[in-house]
Motif scaffolding. Structure first.
Motif, PDB file in Angstrom:
ATOM      1  N   HIS A 173       0.812  -1.215   0.000  1.00  0.00           N
ATOM      2  CA  HIS A 173       0.000   0.000   0.000  1.00  0.00           C
ATOM      3  C   HIS A 173       0.849   1.270   0.000  1.00  0.00           C
ATOM      4  CE1 HIS A 173      -2.823  -3.050   1.720  1.00  0.00           C
ATOM      5  NE2 HIS A 173      -3.677  -2.429   0.931  1.00  0.00           N
ATOM      6  N   ASP A 174       2.125   1.145  -0.236  1.00  0.00           N
ATOM      7  CA  ASP A 174       3.023   2.296  -0.197  1.00  0.00           C
ATOM      8  C   ASP A 174       3.235   2.846  -1.609  1.00  0.00           C
ATOM      9  OD1 ASP A 174       4.747   4.154   1.015  1.00  0.00           O
ATOM     10  OD2 ASP A 174       6.498   2.941   0.487  1.00  0.00           O
ATOM     11  N   LEU A 175       3.266   4.164  -1.727  1.00  0.00           N
ATOM     12  CA  LEU A 175       3.538   4.851  -3.000  1.00  0.00           C
ATOM     13  C   LEU A 175       2.596   4.392  -4.114  1.00  0.00           C
ATOM     14  CD1 LEU A 175       7.462   4.885  -2.940  1.00  0.00           C
ATOM     15  CD2 LEU A 175       5.914   6.800  -2.515  1.00  0.00           C
ATOM     16  N   ILE A 176       1.313   4.566  -3.878  1.00  0.00           N
ATOM     17  CA  ILE A 176       0.300   4.199  -4.869  1.00  0.00           C
ATOM     18  C   ILE A 176       0.013   5.394  -5.783  1.00  0.00           C
ATOM     19  CG2 ILE A 176      -2.100   3.481  -5.199  1.00  0.00           C
ATOM     20  CD1 ILE A 176      -1.949   2.153  -2.432  1.00  0.00           C
ATOM     21  N   PRO A 177       0.286   5.277  -7.075  1.00  0.00           N
ATOM     22  CA  PRO A 177      -0.071   6.374  -7.997  1.00  0.00           C
ATOM     23  C   PRO A 177      -1.584   6.527  -8.064  1.00  0.00           C
ATOM     24  CG  PRO A 177       1.439   4.792  -9.033  1.00  0.00           C
ATOM     25  CD  PRO A 177       0.919   4.159  -7.778  1.00  0.00           C
ATOM     26  N   THR A 178      -2.029   7.769  -8.126  1.00  0.00           N
ATOM     27  CA  THR A 178      -3.466   8.048  -8.108  1.00  0.00           C
ATOM     28  C   THR A 178      -3.805   9.122  -9.125  1.00  0.00           C
ATOM     29  OG1 THR A 178      -3.536   7.568  -5.733  1.00  0.00           O
ATOM     30  CG2 THR A 178      -5.401   8.760  -6.644  1.00  0.00           C
ATOM     31  N   ALA A 179      -4.931   8.953  -9.803  1.00  0.00           N
ATOM     32  CA  ALA A 179      -5.426   9.975 -10.727  1.00  0.00           C
ATOM     33  C   ALA A 179      -6.779  10.464 -10.247  1.00  0.00           C
ATOM     34  CB  ALA A 179      -5.554   9.414 -12.143  1.00  0.00           C
ATOM     35  N   VAL A 180      -7.008  11.755 -10.388  1.00  0.00           N
ATOM     36  CA  VAL A 180      -8.308  12.363 -10.109  1.00  0.00           C
ATOM     37  C   VAL A 180      -8.764  13.017 -11.402  1.00  0.00           C
ATOM     38  CG1 VAL A 180      -9.594  14.012  -8.702  1.00  0.00           C
ATOM     39  CG2 VAL A 180      -7.657  12.770  -7.706  1.00  0.00           C
ATOM     40  N   PHE A 181      -9.933  12.614 -11.902  1.00  0.00           N
ATOM     41  CA  PHE A 181     -10.360  13.064 -13.219  1.00  0.00           C
ATOM     42  C   PHE A 181     -11.214  14.319 -13.146  1.00  0.00           C
ATOM     43  CE2 PHE A 181      -9.317   8.568 -13.632  1.00  0.00           C
ATOM     44  CZ  PHE A 181      -8.323   8.670 -14.607  1.00  0.00           C
ATOM     45  N   THR A 182     -10.643  15.304 -12.451  1.00  0.00           N
ATOM     46  CA  THR A 182     -11.182  16.646 -12.507  1.00  0.00           C
ATOM     47  C   THR A 182     -10.774  17.258 -13.847  1.00  0.00           C
ATOM     48  OG1 THR A 182      -9.210  17.235 -11.224  1.00  0.00           O
ATOM     49  CG2 THR A 182     -11.298  17.173 -10.042  1.00  0.00           C
ATOM     50  N   GLN A 183     -11.213  18.458 -14.089  1.00  0.00           N
ATOM     51  CA  GLN A 183     -10.774  19.187 -15.283  1.00  0.00           C
ATOM     52  C   GLN A 183     -10.244  20.522 -14.810  1.00  0.00           C
ATOM     53  OE1 GLN A 183     -14.104  19.087 -18.039  1.00  0.00           O
ATOM     54  NE2 GLN A 183     -14.327  16.892 -17.772  1.00  0.00           N
ATOM     55  N   PRO A 184      -8.916  20.680 -14.678  1.00  0.00           N
ATOM     56  CA  PRO A 184      -7.857  19.786 -15.160  1.00  0.00           C
ATOM     57  C   PRO A 184      -7.648  18.566 -14.261  1.00  0.00           C
ATOM     58  CG  PRO A 184      -6.890  21.658 -14.036  1.00  0.00           C
ATOM     59  CD  PRO A 184      -8.370  21.918 -14.103  1.00  0.00           C
ATOM     60  N   GLU A 185      -7.071  17.554 -14.882  1.00  0.00           N
ATOM     61  CA  GLU A 185      -6.830  16.253 -14.257  1.00  0.00           C
ATOM     62  C   GLU A 185      -5.654  16.322 -13.291  1.00  0.00           C
ATOM     63  OE1 GLU A 185      -5.525  12.289 -16.573  1.00  0.00           O
ATOM     64  OE2 GLU A 185      -7.408  13.170 -17.270  1.00  0.00           O
ATOM     65  N   ILE A 186      -5.674  15.437 -12.282  1.00  0.00           N
ATOM     66  CA  ILE A 186      -4.577  15.344 -11.316  1.00  0.00           C
ATOM     67  C   ILE A 186      -3.952  13.967 -11.386  1.00  0.00           C
ATOM     68  CG2 ILE A 186      -3.921  15.465  -8.869  1.00  0.00           C
ATOM     69  CD1 ILE A 186      -6.521  17.056  -8.403  1.00  0.00           C
ATOM     70  N   GLY A 187      -2.630  13.920 -11.345  1.00  0.00           N
ATOM     71  CA  GLY A 187      -1.898  12.671 -11.172  1.00  0.00           C
ATOM     72  C   GLY A 187      -0.910  12.868 -10.038  1.00  0.00           C
ATOM     73  N   THR A 188      -0.890  11.966  -9.084  1.00  0.00           N
ATOM     74  CA  THR A 188      -0.022  12.158  -7.931  1.00  0.00           C
ATOM     75  C   THR A 188       0.495  10.830  -7.400  1.00  0.00           C
ATOM     76  OG1 THR A 188       0.087  13.141  -5.713  1.00  0.00           O
ATOM     77  CG2 THR A 188      -1.998  12.152  -6.357  1.00  0.00           C
ATOM     78  N   VAL A 189       1.716  10.846  -6.899  1.00  0.00           N
ATOM     79  CA  VAL A 189       2.277   9.682  -6.227  1.00  0.00           C
ATOM     80  C   VAL A 189       3.228  10.180  -5.143  1.00  0.00           C
ATOM     81  CG1 VAL A 189       4.212   9.423  -7.870  1.00  0.00           C
ATOM     82  CG2 VAL A 189       3.453   7.450  -6.517  1.00  0.00           C
ATOM     83  N   GLY A 190       3.176   9.544  -3.986  1.00  0.00           N
ATOM     84  CA  GLY A 190       4.084   9.913  -2.912  1.00  0.00           C
ATOM     85  C   GLY A 190       3.587  11.075  -2.072  1.00  0.00           C
ATOM     86  N   MET A 191       4.524  11.714  -1.374  1.00  0.00           N
ATOM     87  CA  MET A 191       4.182  12.744  -0.395  1.00  0.00           C
ATOM     88  C   MET A 191       3.877  14.089  -1.047  1.00  0.00           C
ATOM     89  SD  MET A 191       6.998  12.278   2.616  1.00  0.00           S
ATOM     90  CE  MET A 191       7.223  10.753   3.543  1.00  0.00           C
ATOM     91  N   GLY A 192       2.954  14.814  -0.411  1.00  0.00           N
ATOM     92  CA  GLY A 192       2.792  16.225  -0.724  1.00  0.00           C
ATOM     93  C   GLY A 192       3.872  17.022  -0.019  1.00  0.00           C
ATOM     94  N   GLU A 193       3.988  18.300  -0.389  1.00  0.00           N
ATOM     95  CA  GLU A 193       5.046  19.130   0.178  1.00  0.00           C
ATOM     96  C   GLU A 193       4.930  19.246   1.690  1.00  0.00           C
ATOM     97  OE1 GLU A 193       6.680  23.751  -0.066  1.00  0.00           O
ATOM     98  OE2 GLU A 193       5.385  22.965  -1.659  1.00  0.00           O
ATOM     99  N   GLU A 194       3.726  19.423   2.201  1.00  0.00           N
ATOM    100  CA  GLU A 194       3.534  19.638   3.632  1.00  0.00           C
ATOM    101  C   GLU A 194       3.927  18.395   4.430  1.00  0.00           C
ATOM    102  OE1 GLU A 194       1.780  22.232   1.104  1.00  0.00           O
ATOM    103  OE2 GLU A 194       1.071  20.162   1.276  1.00  0.00           O
ATOM    104  N   GLU A 195       3.497  17.241   3.964  1.00  0.00           N
ATOM    105  CA  GLU A 195       3.837  15.993   4.647  1.00  0.00           C
ATOM    106  C   GLU A 195       5.342  15.753   4.624  1.00  0.00           C
ATOM    107  OE1 GLU A 195       2.958  11.157   4.320  1.00  0.00           O
ATOM    108  OE2 GLU A 195       2.204  12.538   2.778  1.00  0.00           O
TER     109      GLU A 195
END
Length: 450
Positions: free
Chosen positions: A334-356
């Protein structure tokens, strides 16, 4: 003791079907019960129909963009009923494939609700009772809707796919990825969209800059996004649904959709009969091998409330079969799971955000916000965002965040590199593919000031 089945799976979604198929492939005697439709949330009322609607909603902008490239585009119109009919046809096709593949593997399927009687027994809504050496619960989750005045007028993300008519005035309540995706979908299809979120910014849990960036772009596309705002009550009137807002104002809409989270679908499952431990939100408590406190009972997918993503449920189902039927104890990663959010514009993210990341160690942040080439002749102001979070100590890429067209496609590839432990220098050594938006990931040279 002899059993009717080696494995009885409750739930015909992605995780349950994968586990049933793989277990049957070992020669085990397997049965699966599904009370509604094969395919579960993802196929019937989640990822698949949602993505089809995302595609449909993108054409309104495509028609406009085409003019900048020399195309003469005539009047266009959208027919909700045709989209829903085409969607239904595709979902029915996929549902049949799920059932066919399960049967081809040798598993028996029951179109019925199953409930636990004890640690080795299930009872179907048909009245049949079966015993099994192992029971796997994979019944997924269900939308959570708060108890407010006028709740009977609300729909959830389950019902949105089956509306007979397109609501012209549409209110989405919630700030998670489902709420944001449907705000964008309905906006793209031509509805006047308002979105309420009770906290300070949408998409909690994502990188803060990504959250702000997407919110700004959504507003730029015409969505009336209001944060720190909630619904007090909903009343049906001759002009539509009158929504009384937390600030005292009123709003008239045709439809109100709540996307305020999902909870494990464990109610009435008979877990207490077998002594299965559940958590505060009704989730089934499991260990790393998806085993409950009752040795013969396992659970995978959203019903465990670990990571609510289809590929995760599939991996958990496969790991369960490796553990129980191949004698090879395995845990889904369950570590480092790539994720997409299909908003417009689209999001793709993997790993930590800046704050974390900043809270855990010293980091460098590289980012680029720009107007992609595709938007220039189209005359659009929409921008893309690329962001890399780097460990100062190890130089590893701790997080990669992309906002813009095809971000989901890009993050799948970037996710491989991040999972392998790639460093910033590994990214820098990789030759850019030009001209693409993705080349920004390997050409960012200077960290931003912290």
């Amino acid at each position: 003791m002899s059993f009717d089945y080696d494995l009885f799976v409750i739930g015909g979604g992605s995780g349950g079907v994968r586990a049933g198929r793989l277990a049957a492939g070992t020669g085990a005697k397997v049965a699966l019960a599904e009370e509604y439709r094969m395919g579960g949330t993802c196929v019937i009322r989640g990822c698949v129909p949602k993505k089809l609607m995302v595609y449909a909603s993108s054409y309104s902008e495509a028609f406009e963009d085409a003019k900048g490239y020399g195309w003469t585009v005539g009047d266009s119109s959208f027919d909700w009923s045709k989209l829903i009919a085409a969607k239904d046809k595709e979902i029915t096709r996929l549902e049949a494939i799920y059932g066919k593949n399960l049967g081809a593997a040798g598993a028996e399927q029951f179109d019925a609700r199953a409930e636990l009687v004890d640690a080795h027994t299930v009872k179907l809504s048909t009245g049949q009772t079966f015993t099994a050496k192992h029971i796997l619960v994979a019944v997924g989750g269900t939308p959570f809707v708060p108890n407010i005045e006028g709740k009977e007028h609300i729909i959830s993300s389950n019902e949105i796919f089956d509306l007979k008519e397109q609501p012209k005035r549409f209110l989405v309540v919630g700030g998670g990825y489902i709420a944001c995706e449907f705000a964008c979908i309905m906006n793209g299809l031509g509805s006047k969209v308002t979105q309420f979120y009770r906290s300070e910014q949408i998409l909690r849990g994502f990188d803060n800059e990504v959250r702000d960036f997407v919110a700004e772009e959504m507003r730029g596309k015409g969505i009336d996004l209001r944060v720190n705002t909630d619904v007090k009550s909903i009343e049906k009137t001759t002009d539509g649904l009158k929504v009384t807002v937390s600030d005292g104002s009123e709003l008239i809409v045709d439809q109100v959709m709540y996307a305020t989270g999902r909870i494990p679908n464990t109610h009435g499952l008979g877990l207490e009969n077998a002594g299965v431990e559940i958590g505060r939100k009704g989730e089934i408590i499991v260990d790393g091998y998806s085993q409950t406190n009752i040795p013969s009972i396992y659970a995978v997918g959203d019903v465990t409330d670990r990571v609510q993503l289809t590929p995760v449920a599939i991996r958990e189902g496969a790991a369960f079969v490796d553990t129980v039927f191949h004698g090879n104890p395995s845990q889904a990663d369950h570590d480092l799971i790539p994720t997409a959010v299909f908003t417009q514009p689209e999001i793709g993210t993997v790993g930590m955000g800046e704050e974390e990341a900043r809270a855990s160690e010293e980091i460098e942040v590289y980012k680029s916000a720009f107007r992609p080439m595709a938007h220039i002749l189209a005359g659009k102001s929409e921008r893309m965002l690329m962001k890399l979070i780097i460990s100062k100590a190890t130089r590893k890429v701790l997080g990669c965040h992309i906002v813009g067209h095809a971000a989901g496609e890009m993050i799948q590839m970037a996710g491989i590199a991040v999972k392998m432990g790639a460093t910033k220098e590994d990214f820098d050594r990789t030759m850019a593919v030009h001209p693409t938006a993705a080349e920004e990931l390997v050409t960012m040279k200077t960290p931003v000031a912290s």
